[in-house]
Design a protein around this motif. Structure first.
Motif, PDB file in Angstrom:
ATOM      1  N   TYR A   1       4.082   1.424  -1.075  1.00  0.00           N
ATOM      2  CA  TYR A   1       5.004   0.817  -0.117  1.00  0.00           C
ATOM      3  C   TYR A   1       5.006  -0.710  -0.153  1.00  0.00           C
ATOM      4  O   TYR A   1       5.563  -1.337   0.745  1.00  0.00           O
ATOM      5  N   LYS A   2       4.430  -1.295  -1.193  1.00  0.00           N
ATOM      6  CA  LYS A   2       4.349  -2.757  -1.293  1.00  0.00           C
ATOM      7  C   LYS A   2       5.730  -3.395  -1.140  1.00  0.00           C
ATOM      8  O   LYS A   2       6.693  -2.972  -1.771  1.00  0.00           O
ATOM      9  N   GLY A   3       5.792  -4.407  -0.287  1.00  0.00           N
ATOM     10  CA  GLY A   3       7.031  -5.154  -0.083  1.00  0.00           C
ATOM     11  C   GLY A   3       8.042  -4.458   0.815  1.00  0.00           C
ATOM     12  O   GLY A   3       9.142  -4.958   0.998  1.00  0.00           O
ATOM     13  N   GLN A   4       7.691  -3.313   1.357  1.00  0.00           N
ATOM     14  CA  GLN A   4       8.596  -2.581   2.235  1.00  0.00           C
ATOM     15  C   GLN A   4       8.084  -2.629   3.673  1.00  0.00           C
ATOM     16  O   GLN A   4       6.887  -2.670   3.910  1.00  0.00           O
ATOM     17  N   ASP A   5       9.010  -2.602   4.612  1.00  0.00           N
ATOM     18  CA  ASP A   5       8.635  -2.566   6.017  1.00  0.00           C
ATOM     19  C   ASP A   5       8.560  -1.101   6.445  1.00  0.00           C
ATOM     20  O   ASP A   5       9.546  -0.519   6.881  1.00  0.00           O
TER      21      ASP A   5
END
Length: 104
Positions: free
Chosen positions: A55-59
């Protein structure tokens, strides 16, 4: 003098984030998450490091909060995660725990 003020501000910010991090880690331990998860290796469920990478870079804080509450399967394999209600981990603790996981 400006450099000293910036250094002090950075120090206070680091201390504040460290306190939240410790609370999240304590919540992960206290609520039993560590029975199925580990920071850097797969146990029954995925490692926190693998979750953070996916989920890197995702809210996705709200999404993961909901996933812990409702449980589910299929995202990281066929083994389902059971639901974890507020009686097992309180909302503020779960928010802190999700933040720790996403920073892993």
């Amino acid at each position: 003098m400006k450099k000293l003020n910036l250094l002090l501000l950075a120090s206070f910010m680091a201390l504040g984030s460290g306190a939240a991090f410790a609370d999240g880690e304590a919540a992960l331990n206290k609520s039993g998450c560590m029975a199925c998860h580990a920071k850097d290796k797969k146990l029954v469920g995925p490692s926190f490091k693998d979750i953070a990478a996916k989920y890197k870079g995702q809210d996705v804080s709200a999404k993961l909060f909901d996933k812990v509450r409702k449980g589910g399967s299929g995202t990281f394999g066929p083994i389902p995660m059971s639901p974890n209600g507020p009686d097992k981990i309180a909302d503020p603790d779960l928010k802190d725990a999700v933040a720790v996981i996403l920073k892993s």
